[in-house]
Design an enzyme around this catalytic site. Structure first.
Site, PDB file in Angstrom:
ATOM      1  N   ILE A 119       0.810  -1.018   0.219  1.00  0.00           N
ATOM      2  CA  ILE A 119       0.100   0.051   0.054  1.00  0.00           C
ATOM      3  C   ILE A 119       0.953   1.298  -0.209  1.00  0.00           C
ATOM      4  O   ILE A 119       0.358   2.409  -0.360  1.00  0.00           O
ATOM      5  CB  ILE A 119      -0.990   0.114   1.223  1.00  0.00           C
ATOM      6  CG1 ILE A 119      -0.288  -0.014   2.469  1.00  0.00           C
ATOM      7  CG2 ILE A 119      -2.011  -1.335   1.194  1.00  0.00           C
ATOM      8  CD1 ILE A 119      -1.234   0.536   3.692  1.00  0.00           C
ATOM      9  N   ASP A 120       2.143   1.227   0.418  1.00  0.00           N
ATOM     10  CA  ASP A 120       2.970   2.250   0.479  1.00  0.00           C
ATOM     11  C   ASP A 120       3.450   2.757  -0.746  1.00  0.00           C
ATOM     12  O   ASP A 120       4.039   3.846  -0.823  1.00  0.00           O
ATOM     13  CB  ASP A 120       4.267   1.800   1.381  1.00  0.00           C
ATOM     14  CG  ASP A 120       4.040   1.669   2.790  1.00  0.00           C
ATOM     15  OD1 ASP A 120       2.912   2.530   3.285  1.00  0.00           O
ATOM     16  OD2 ASP A 120       4.529   0.917   3.416  1.00  0.00           O
TER      17      ASP A 120
ATOM     18  N   MET B 161      -1.436   6.282   7.059  1.00  0.00           N
ATOM     19  CA  MET B 161      -0.174   5.285   6.978  1.00  0.00           C
ATOM     20  C   MET B 161       0.981   5.563   6.197  1.00  0.00           C
ATOM     21  O   MET B 161       0.720   6.167   5.172  1.00  0.00           O
ATOM     22  CB  MET B 161      -0.610   3.751   6.650  1.00  0.00           C
ATOM     23  CG  MET B 161      -1.235   2.774   7.904  1.00  0.00           C
ATOM     24  SD  MET B 161      -1.271   1.113   7.262  1.00  0.00           S
ATOM     25  CE  MET B 161      -1.922   0.176   8.947  1.00  0.00           C
ATOM     26  N   GLY B 162       2.125   5.226   6.418  1.00  0.00           N
ATOM     27  CA  GLY B 162       3.121   5.519   5.462  1.00  0.00           C
ATOM     28  C   GLY B 162       4.442   6.118   6.527  1.00  0.00           C
ATOM     29  O   GLY B 162       4.441   7.270   6.565  1.00  0.00           O
ATOM     30  N   ARG B 163       5.320   5.379   6.979  1.00  0.00           N
ATOM     31  CA  ARG B 163       6.360   5.827   7.697  1.00  0.00           C
ATOM     32  C   ARG B 163       7.453   6.611   6.871  1.00  0.00           C
ATOM     33  O   ARG B 163       7.913   7.517   7.388  1.00  0.00           O
ATOM     34  CB  ARG B 163       7.004   4.647   8.455  1.00  0.00           C
ATOM     35  CG  ARG B 163       6.050   4.210   9.655  1.00  0.00           C
ATOM     36  CD  ARG B 163       6.790   3.229  10.666  1.00  0.00           C
ATOM     37  NE  ARG B 163       5.491   2.914  11.501  1.00  0.00           N
ATOM     38  CZ  ARG B 163       5.218   3.420  12.566  1.00  0.00           C
ATOM     39  NH1 ARG B 163       5.744   4.511  12.927  1.00  0.00           N
ATOM     40  NH2 ARG B 163       4.281   2.835  13.143  1.00  0.00           N
TER      41      ARG B 163
ATOM     42  N   ARG C 132      -6.237  -0.408   4.658  1.00  0.00           N
ATOM     43  CA  ARG C 132      -5.310  -1.465   3.901  1.00  0.00           C
ATOM     44  C   ARG C 132      -6.312  -2.579   3.579  1.00  0.00           C
ATOM     45  O   ARG C 132      -6.082  -3.538   2.781  1.00  0.00           O
ATOM     46  CB  ARG C 132      -4.250  -1.897   4.393  1.00  0.00           C
ATOM     47  CG  ARG C 132      -4.292  -2.797   5.611  1.00  0.00           C
ATOM     48  CD  ARG C 132      -2.948  -2.983   6.001  1.00  0.00           C
ATOM     49  NE  ARG C 132      -2.818  -4.019   7.196  1.00  0.00           N
ATOM     50  CZ  ARG C 132      -1.753  -4.398   7.712  1.00  0.00           C
ATOM     51  NH1 ARG C 132      -0.555  -3.539   7.658  1.00  0.00           N
ATOM     52  NH2 ARG C 132      -1.821  -5.136   9.082  1.00  0.00           N
TER      53      ARG C 132
END
Lengths: 403, 403
Positions: free
Chosen positions: B138-139, B181-183, B298
């Site tokens: 998903i990133d 989300m997404g670091r 997700r």
């Protein structure tokens, strides 16, 4: 004699995914009557009325109104104002000044009460006036109604969120806690069960504000599910409280922050995070996660229930019909007449206003940690169709190395 | 000569809404080839391989596989194991023991690296073996690929979540902060912009991990939007950090809890809650709310992108084709060939493994608080069709009382 004059429509309280269907139903139906001279909309609910913020919905195109109908949240914007007697008098005086003869207010039990008080002023003043409350609330807590518009779509979101969370938890096992809206009524949290298909699909536990929440029993319940399935998915209502009525988040917060008014400062994700940390510490489960569904659940465009959408439209239309054909006041209420069919009636405002309803005992299991089939039978028609999920059922390959 | 033997498929890392399309694409395509004797699935990714947990997907019905394909999350379950050399040797030995000749592993850059190492062992041992990495995340952070399967559907969820949140914020104005989300890569947070229609639709500000986050500048930005629109919707990536690389949640937490390993304990909703409290305190805005989208983004069944779904299916099919028709190893990669069209190529594993990509500079505005049209043009085709929303445009009624 037909009452000639203007219609005013307004929306109050928290938005829903289908509240604009009711708006558009009321507006389009009102525009058909020759005795309706104009259809006004108040911006920001009752706040817009006392501040004289009106728009002319007679000049909206039908196409744009139909687009609005499928747009979530309140197109006329909303307000959290809860009018007292004086506020209601100001509302009535403004309606009178603009020669509003029909007032349709879309909202929950507080909105019904506002309509009731404003209507009482009109009766006292011998001002010819029709006032109708149009129901909406994702909490599904309005009296008299079998259910309320807005609930079915929010319930569809919650059901699908738990389908996804359960599939996620299956692939990377652990404990998952989803926190659902609903401070005093558990209908929306109970909806977490509605998309279950296989016997081991989550949520495995559901905690509702209608039952006292015990941290000890919660741990025992989670441990039992975890032992059985190697994982556990839990739905909790944001409103769960202990025996003394203290919110669970408060009992779990080491240092409880209070604001200037002495109210507990329990921010958005607090309850879920605190419960997750509690389970992690007490049960030693490595993977414990929580989500707080928050505002997503009441206005997500892709989770609209077709049944909810149609009914929200119909209560708006019926409001106009009851007021204009029948010269009647009241609250439009939804009554179940079959499995599944409904009809709409006009109920005296004081029967719907102020009080709310909770989950009846027959919808909650005896342990107070799950819903009954009676609840599922009641709620399933309201969410419309749901996509079907599947699990693999291929046979295992015999081991040849690690026997 | 055709390589005869078994196929093994596995899924690794975090699930996506379409990862099972890739599984089913690989399985159904493999089952067509006469030299494929069996199609196995490993339960729990590489962990299931070393523990010899296999199922026989040759015995799954086509109907159930098609149902699985539209079911979010990893049907074969997943693992967070990141195999080192020794672990990869154990994988290779188990594959050899079961005479697996084709290995398809669906995952991110770590999974690509596992495939690479396992394949190197096969080459060293002169064991005839084809290994293919099938992309998912998903990133959207895999190298070489124009984009990755899983991203489009998660992006659709995020875009729609912000549509709903913006409509909600319009009706009850204030500041809303959604944490995505997404670091390290901001593609998913950037997707918050994709369903915007009217000029004043939120999110009005987007903060990505690719840019240093300054609390001071954040306040200035929020205040400016709030002054202009009377409200402000913000998308922030969970990975935002300050100049020193410290996560923003850590700089905002009064007493930072650390676990036994010295890692910061930043629970699910912490960043959103902390930012919301910060804005409330510093700007004095009454209504400040935050949501952390968490696991919903997700695997939400109703937010699947049709484009993403088709491509996820195709990369699975192409893996089988590249391996079985062409006797080749590598990573299936997606390349944009038009607006909008794609083609699939086989890329050497070491070009996709280990490293990740971030948002290119041309996708982020100069202030670092929003995306560019270049990003929108890039990402819009990936989310498929989105429902259209509308705002009222009826004229105001002139005031007669409060002039």
């Amino acid at each position: 004699m037909k009452l000639t004059g203007k219609v005013l429509v307004a929306q109050g309280g928290g938005p829903t995914a289908v509240i604009n269907q009711s708006l558009v139903g009321a507006v389009l139906e009102s525009r058909k009557f020759p005795q309706v001279t104009k259809v006004y909309g108040a911006i920001n609910g009752v706040n817009g009325i006392i501040n004289e913020n009106f728009i002319d919905l007679t000049q909206e195109t039908t196409h744009n109104l139909e687009q609005i109908a499928v747009t979530p949240s309140s197109a006329l914007r909303s307000t959290r104002d809860k009018p007292d007697e004086k506020y209601c008098l100001a509302i009535f005086e403004m309606l009178q000044a603009h020669e509003i003869r029909y007032f349709f207010y879309i909202g929950g039990n507080d909105s019904a009460d506002t309509v009731r008080i404003v209507n009482a002023y009109a009766e006292k003043s011998d001002y010819e006036f029709r006032a109708i409350h149009i129901p909406k609330t994702i909490d599904n807590d309005l009296l008299v109604n079998d259910h309320t518009p807005g609930y079915g779509s929010a319930a569809k979101f919650v059901a699908q969120a738990f389908t996804g969370a359960d599939l996620d938890n299956r692939s990377l096992p652990g404990v998952y806690i989803g926190v659902v809206m609903g401070r005093t009524a558990g209908f929306l949290t109970a909806a977490a069960s509605l998309a279950q298909k296989y016997h081991d699909d989550g949520p495995h536990l559901i905690y509702l504000p209608e039952r006292v929440f015990s941290l000890e029993q919660f741990l025992i319940d989670v441990a039992a599910v975890y032992d059985k399935h190697g994982r556990c998915v839990v739905a909790v209502s944001e409103g769960i409280s202990d025996e003394s009525g203290t919110p669970v988040a408060a009992t779990l917060t080491p240092t409880v922050e209070k604001d200037a008014h002495g109210n507990l400062n329990l921010s958005g994700g607090a309850l879920g995070d605190l419960l997750a940390n509690f389970v992690k510490k007490k049960l030693g489960v490595k993977r414990v996660r929580s989500d707080t569904f928050g505002y997503l659940q009441r206005s997500f465009p892709l989770a609209v229930s077709s049944v909810d959408q149609n009914e929200a439209r119909e209560v708006g239309e019926k409001a106009a019909q009851f007021a204009i054909w029948y010269d009647a006041d009241g609250s439009v209420t939804i009554h179940r007449t079959g499995d599944y069919s409904v009809d709409y009636r006009l109920t005296p405002l004081d029967q719907v206003a102020r009080h709310t309803k909770s989950m009846p005992p027959e919808f909650i299991n005896s342990k107070g940690n799950y819903v009954t089939d009676a609840f599922k039978n009641y709620a399933r028609p309201l969410v419309g169709s749901l996509p079907s999920i599947a699990h693999l059922r291929a046979p295992e390959i015999p081991r040849i190395v690690r026997r």
